[in-house]
Motif scaffolding. Structure first.
Motif, mmCIF file in Angstrom:
data_model
loop_
_atom_site.group_PDB
_atom_site.id
_atom_site.type_symbol
_atom_site.label_atom_id
_atom_site.label_comp_id
_atom_site.label_asym_id
_atom_site.label_seq_id
_atom_site.Cartn_x
_atom_site.Cartn_y
_atom_site.Cartn_z
ATOM 1 N N SER A 279 12.349 1.090 -8.729
ATOM 2 C CA SER A 279 11.457 1.477 -9.818
ATOM 3 C C SER A 279 11.780 2.873 -10.330
ATOM 4 C CB SER A 279 10.006 1.418 -9.344
ATOM 5 O OG SER A 279 9.115 1.783 -10.375
ATOM 6 N N SER A 283 13.152 3.944 -14.207
ATOM 7 C CA SER A 283 12.560 4.976 -15.059
ATOM 8 C C SER A 283 13.532 6.137 -15.239
ATOM 9 C CB SER A 283 11.239 5.478 -14.460
ATOM 10 O OG SER A 283 11.431 5.997 -13.158
ATOM 11 N N PHE A 296 7.924 -0.065 -20.758
ATOM 12 C CA PHE A 296 6.502 -0.193 -20.485
ATOM 13 C C PHE A 296 5.787 -1.184 -21.395
ATOM 14 C CE2 PHE A 296 7.666 3.643 -18.327
ATOM 15 C CZ PHE A 296 6.900 3.595 -17.173
ATOM 16 N N THR A 299 6.450 -4.534 -19.938
ATOM 17 C CA THR A 299 5.797 -4.623 -18.635
ATOM 18 C C THR A 299 4.293 -4.779 -18.792
ATOM 19 O OG1 THR A 299 7.508 -3.219 -17.662
ATOM 20 C CG2 THR A 299 5.462 -3.467 -16.418
ATOM 21 N N LEU A 323 5.665 7.964 -20.730
ATOM 22 C CA LEU A 323 5.237 7.125 -19.614
ATOM 23 C C LEU A 323 6.331 7.030 -18.554
ATOM 24 C CD1 LEU A 323 3.422 4.239 -21.524
ATOM 25 C CD2 LEU A 323 2.363 5.971 -20.058
ATOM 26 N N ALA A 324 7.584 6.937 -18.993
ATOM 27 C CA ALA A 324 8.700 6.867 -18.041
ATOM 28 C C ALA A 324 8.759 8.133 -17.194
ATOM 29 C CB ALA A 324 10.022 6.656 -18.785
ATOM 30 N N TRP A 327 5.687 8.126 -14.736
ATOM 31 C CA TRP A 327 5.891 7.115 -13.695
ATOM 32 C C TRP A 327 6.987 7.559 -12.731
ATOM 33 C CZ3 TRP A 327 3.312 3.372 -11.600
ATOM 34 C CH2 TRP A 327 3.966 2.420 -10.802
ATOM 35 N N HIS A 328 8.054 8.129 -13.264
ATOM 36 C CA HIS A 328 9.164 8.625 -12.440
ATOM 37 C C HIS A 328 8.651 9.656 -11.436
ATOM 38 C CE1 HIS A 328 13.488 9.196 -11.771
ATOM 39 N NE2 HIS A 328 13.253 10.500 -11.675
ATOM 40 N N ILE A 330 5.452 10.106 -10.360
ATOM 41 C CA ILE A 330 4.483 9.523 -9.422
ATOM 42 C C ILE A 330 5.199 8.760 -8.315
ATOM 43 C CG2 ILE A 330 2.655 7.800 -9.191
ATOM 44 C CD1 ILE A 330 1.769 8.603 -12.041
ATOM 45 N N VAL A 331 6.154 7.916 -8.688
ATOM 46 C CA VAL A 331 6.874 7.116 -7.694
ATOM 47 C C VAL A 331 7.714 8.011 -6.787
ATOM 48 C CG1 VAL A 331 8.604 5.303 -7.371
ATOM 49 C CG2 VAL A 331 6.897 5.091 -9.175
#
Length: 392
Positions: A279, A283, A296, A299, A323-324, A327-328, A330-331
């Motif tokens: 994931s 991203s 996104f 998705t 968003l990418a 998200w990048h 957070i992950v």
């Protein structure tokens, strides 16, 4: 004369202070074609949510046209404000020489929400998450102590991992550590490095971090694929894993639940690394190739089809990138927190564990305590047992 001027200024200020702010009235807003109010401006400055529908829905509808004699009548129902709002909300047919998807977006105001989230929630998650897991492991170490080999080392070793397995593991681990460090430097540079070392130092560190991050990412992705191919067959969940978790994996307490080559905890780390690694790689690719790999909107559409939650499926190119990036982060932070715990178990937390990825040979008694079923399989295949120090 000076006193008269001062008095006039005071009267004017008092007049403005007690006069109702008619520009903030909903009726006044409607009569001006949806102009924003002072309350809207102040709310936006504070980072509060502002209802944009009053402007988004006023983009020059002829039915709402002001009379020719009115202030907004000179354009026959379409004012300059309407045009500007159309540009802002991507409702205007824009002609550009560059045919890229982002070139037609002249104004996109989601950047402030992205910045506030990055500087607020994302930094807080990284700081408290990483600091919290380190503190928890320190407390656990002093409360539980190091997991030792019962009865001490046996003086005999068995091969745990072959050279190519260790190479793949260290490629993945080394690249991940470099990505984590450079990513955290970029995330906290303005709030930590600038106050201590200044802007020039932060600029040099950020430039170097970006270069390392963008190039080492390819090593991480290649190693991730290699690790998956090498170990996926040994990481299929089974009933033994449930027993392992029920007994706390021997970490809580002093029992040693049975396990094959990988126990339940190692399988959890493996699948976390594969799923979250894939994931964060996707991203990351989206960020490496801006506006080329939107993910996104599609998705969200798939999620909506199964859950009906109503996530937005029409996203501007800039929104995809924002968003990418979030998200990048957070992950990646989630992976950092989990890998710190993995590093603890594989080093100071358990006696003999590091040897598995150090020279590939582990103490036979250690192997029997933590991976007894795997030892039985290896002995049945005639795996050589060596004396400690004989690694030829």
């Amino acid at each position: 004369m000076n006193l008269k001027v001062v008095g006039a200024c005071l009267i004017a200020l008092l007049t403005f202070a007690v006069t109702p702010a008619y520009s903030q009235d909903e009726g006044q807003r409607a009569s001006t074609g949806g102009a924003q109010t002072l309350e809207d401006i102040l709310a936006r400055q504070k980072g509060l949510k502002v209802d944009e529908s009053f402007r988004r829905d006023n983009l020059g509808n002829p039915e709402n046209a002001q009379p020719i004699s009115g202030n907004l009548g000179s354009l026959g129902g379409v004012s300059n404000s309407d045009i500007y709002r159309g540009i802002r909300y991507s409702e205007t047919d824009v002609k550009v020489s560059n045919n890229g998807p982002a070139a037609e977006i002249l104004v996109q105001d989601g950047g402030m929400d992205w910045l506030l989230t990055r500087e607020g929630s994302i930094r807080a998650y990284a700081g408290y998450g990483i600091g919290g897991i380190i503190l928890a492991l320190v407390i656990f170490y002093y409360a539980r102590g190091r997991m030792t080999i019962d009865g001490g080392p046996s003086g005999q070793t068995i091969e745990r991992f072959k050279a190519f397995e260790r190479f793949g593991h260290w490629c993945l681990a080394g690249s991940f550590i470099m990505l984590a460090c450079t990513g955290l430097l970029l995330l906290f540079g303005r709030s930590v490095i600038i106050p201590i070392f200044g802007h020039e130092a932060n600029s040099a560190i950020a430039t170097f971090s970006i270069w390392v991050h963008n190039n080492i990412a390819w090593v991480f992705m290649a190693a991730l694929v290699a690790i998956f191919v090498m170990w996926v067959a040994h990481n299929i969940p089974n009933k033994l894993d449930l027993v392992w978790f029920a007994k706390g994996g021997g970490i809580v307490g002093h029992g040693h639940p049975s396990a094959k080559k990988f126990n339940g905890g190692q399988k959890l780390i493996f699948w976390m690394t594969i799923v979250l690694g894939a994931s964060v790689s996707m991203s990351g690719l989206s960020l490496l190739f801006p506006f080329e790999l939107p993910m996104f909107a599609k998705t969200f559409g798939i999620i909506n089809s199964f859950t009906g939650v109503g996530l937005p499926t029409e996203l501007l190119p800039h929104e995809e990138m924002q968003l990418a990036h979030l998200w990048h982060a957070i992950v990646a932070i989630t992976m950092i927190i989990a890998i710190i715990a993995h590093i603890y178990i594989g080093s100071v937390g358990m006696e003999g564990a590091f040897d598995a990825m150090g020279n590939g040979q582990v103490d036979l008694e250690w192997a029997r305590q933590h991976h007894d079923l795997w030892v039985e399989e290896e002995e049945a295949k005639g795996a050589p047992i060596r004396q400690t120090g004989d690694l030829r």
